[in-house]
Structure formats: C-alpha cells, structure tokens
Motif scaffolding. Sequence first.
Motif, PDB file in Angstrom:
ATOM      1  N   ARG A  33       0.832  -1.214   0.000  1.00  0.00           N
ATOM      2  CA  ARG A  33       0.000   0.000   0.000  1.00  0.00           C
ATOM      3  C   ARG A  33       0.864   1.260   0.000  1.00  0.00           C
ATOM      4  NH1 ARG A  33      -4.657  -2.351   3.934  1.00  0.00           N
ATOM      5  NH2 ARG A  33      -6.042  -3.052   2.267  1.00  0.00           N
ATOM      6  N   VAL A  34       1.972   1.238   0.729  1.00  0.00           N
ATOM      7  CA  VAL A  34       2.891   2.378   0.716  1.00  0.00           C
ATOM      8  C   VAL A  34       3.438   2.575  -0.695  1.00  0.00           C
ATOM      9  CG1 VAL A  34       5.152   3.192   1.538  1.00  0.00           C
ATOM     10  CG2 VAL A  34       3.488   2.271   3.168  1.00  0.00           C
ATOM     11  N   GLY A  50       3.919   8.021  -6.905  1.00  0.00           N
ATOM     12  CA  GLY A  50       4.232   8.048  -8.327  1.00  0.00           C
ATOM     13  C   GLY A  50       3.026   7.827  -9.211  1.00  0.00           C
ATOM     14  N   THR A  51       3.312   7.628 -10.495  1.00  0.00           N
ATOM     15  CA  THR A  51       2.242   7.343 -11.451  1.00  0.00           C
ATOM     16  C   THR A  51       1.697   5.950 -11.166  1.00  0.00           C
ATOM     17  OG1 THR A  51       3.709   6.302 -13.063  1.00  0.00           O
ATOM     18  CG2 THR A  51       3.452   8.720 -13.221  1.00  0.00           C
ATOM     19  N   ALA A  52       0.599   5.626 -11.812  1.00  0.00           N
ATOM     20  CA  ALA A  52       0.013   4.301 -11.598  1.00  0.00           C
ATOM     21  C   ALA A  52       1.009   3.204 -11.977  1.00  0.00           C
ATOM     22  CB  ALA A  52      -1.281   4.157 -12.389  1.00  0.00           C
ATOM     23  N   ALA A  53       1.647   3.328 -13.138  1.00  0.00           N
ATOM     24  CA  ALA A  53       2.599   2.301 -13.576  1.00  0.00           C
ATOM     25  C   ALA A  53       3.793   2.221 -12.628  1.00  0.00           C
ATOM     26  CB  ALA A  53       3.067   2.574 -15.000  1.00  0.00           C
ATOM     27  N   GLU A  54       4.323   3.373 -12.225  1.00  0.00           N
ATOM     28  CA  GLU A  54       5.469   3.377 -11.301  1.00  0.00           C
ATOM     29  C   GLU A  54       5.101   2.746  -9.965  1.00  0.00           C
ATOM     30  OE1 GLU A  54       7.519   7.557 -12.880  1.00  0.00           O
ATOM     31  OE2 GLU A  54       6.155   7.572 -11.172  1.00  0.00           O
ATOM     32  N   SER A  55       3.930   3.088  -9.476  1.00  0.00           N
ATOM     33  CA  SER A  55       3.531   2.571  -8.161  1.00  0.00           C
ATOM     34  C   SER A  55       3.229   1.081  -8.213  1.00  0.00           C
ATOM     35  CB  SER A  55       2.344   3.358  -7.610  1.00  0.00           C
ATOM     36  OG  SER A  55       1.181   3.124  -8.369  1.00  0.00           O
ATOM     37  N   ILE A  56       2.632   0.624  -9.299  1.00  0.00           N
ATOM     38  CA  ILE A  56       2.355  -0.808  -9.427  1.00  0.00           C
ATOM     39  C   ILE A  56       3.662  -1.582  -9.530  1.00  0.00           C
ATOM     40  CG2 ILE A  56       1.416  -2.581 -10.968  1.00  0.00           C
ATOM     41  CD1 ILE A  56      -0.994  -0.672 -11.394  1.00  0.00           C
ATOM     42  N   VAL A  97      -5.138   0.397 -10.699  1.00  0.00           N
ATOM     43  CA  VAL A  97      -5.390   0.222 -12.135  1.00  0.00           C
ATOM     44  C   VAL A  97      -6.499   1.166 -12.572  1.00  0.00           C
ATOM     45  CG1 VAL A  97      -6.279  -1.387 -13.894  1.00  0.00           C
ATOM     46  CG2 VAL A  97      -4.523  -2.157 -12.265  1.00  0.00           C
ATOM     47  N   ARG A  98      -7.569   1.245 -11.781  1.00  0.00           N
ATOM     48  CA  ARG A  98      -8.663   2.186 -12.111  1.00  0.00           C
ATOM     49  C   ARG A  98      -8.145   3.617 -12.190  1.00  0.00           C
ATOM     50  NH1 ARG A  98     -11.198  -0.813  -8.468  1.00  0.00           N
ATOM     51  NH2 ARG A  98     -12.696  -2.282  -9.294  1.00  0.00           N
ATOM     52  N   ALA A  99      -7.314   3.996 -11.237  1.00  0.00           N
ATOM     53  CA  ALA A  99      -6.750   5.356 -11.250  1.00  0.00           C
ATOM     54  C   ALA A  99      -5.921   5.572 -12.507  1.00  0.00           C
ATOM     55  CB  ALA A  99      -5.908   5.584  -9.994  1.00  0.00           C
TER      56      ALA A  99
END
Length: 192
Positions: free
Chosen positions: A71-72, A77-83, A136-138
């Motif tokens: 979760r942290v 970051g962006t969605a891709a970076e955070s995933i 992913v939705r974001a």
Amino acid sequence: MARPPEFDREEAIASAIRVFARQGFEAASTRDLIEGIGIGRQSLYGAFGDKRGLFLEALRHYSAGSLAQMRVALAKGTAAESIKAALLVGLGSSGDVESGCLGVGSIVEFSRSDPEINALNDDAATAVVTAFAGRVRAGMEAGEFDAELDPEAAARMLLILRSGLKVAARGGASNSELGDAADLALCSIVRR
C-alpha cells in the motif's frame, strides 16, 4: 492466575516468521521454534497454544505487513510506477532464506487442504487484488492504462505475477530480472 508472558510478542512472531519461512510449517520442529524465538516451551504454548496456533498468527502478521508495504508503494508516483514498486517490494532473496514469503510458502505446502490457512490466504489475496484494482482504475482514469481493461482481471494478473516474483527471487533471480518481468507485465496494461 496465569503469569503474563516474559517476552515481546511482536518480536516472537517476527522470529517465528523467519523460522517458518526458512523451514516451512511441517519441517519446523517445536525445538527449532523455541531456539529461533528464544523462549521456553511453556511460554510458546501459553502464548500461542501450539505450533499451529503460532503459525496461523505468524501468517496473519506476515500478510498484514506485506500488504502494508504494498500500500505504501502504491501510494507513490504514477500508476505504472507505483504498481511496479508494489510488485517488487519485499520479495525476499535466495541469499536470505528467512526472507521468503510465508503466504506463498503456505500455499505450496498446504495447497487447499487446510480451511483456516485457505481463509487467511484468500483474505490476503482479496486485499492485494483490491489494492491493485484501485490503482489500475486510477491509471485508467488518468489515461495511463488502456481504457478497456477489466481492473479486477488486471489486478488478479498482478497478484499472480507478484507470487511468481517471490518464488523467482527466492530461486535466485536478480533484481534486474525481476524488474524486467514487472516491466513486461505493465506493457500489457499501458495505453498504446
């Protein structure tokens, strides 16, 4: 009147996680646990009931900690970076056999034979899928990911990938190889 335990419960659980990650449930003897935790047999039984009770508490604790790390990572970051960060956080390594994933290890060891372990692992998987699906939705809303994606299906794919990455890390895959696998998976959901 029972005496209160003379040890730090959180430290004991963390130590038990390392023993179970290294040896698995079945191979970890009560003696291994007592030595690994640094408590007496009576303290172990008094605090956790038995080896199984300790394992269930360790699995619960491990899953909560792993989800908190994810979760942290998902919040930055962006969605891709955070995933990608969430896929790669806390994978463990072959150099530290006590860093293996207790959840994946329990699935491999027990399959679907134990209802209590199944319930803990199912709850953990549901929480991970929910966290990934939200990100992913974001990403879809921001135009970063394909607008036709099914967020839950993408999230389940990411959960499966994360489980595989944990096994690969334990098997000796390099950080570069793990990162490449995460990048390749993200290519399947990024908007073209």
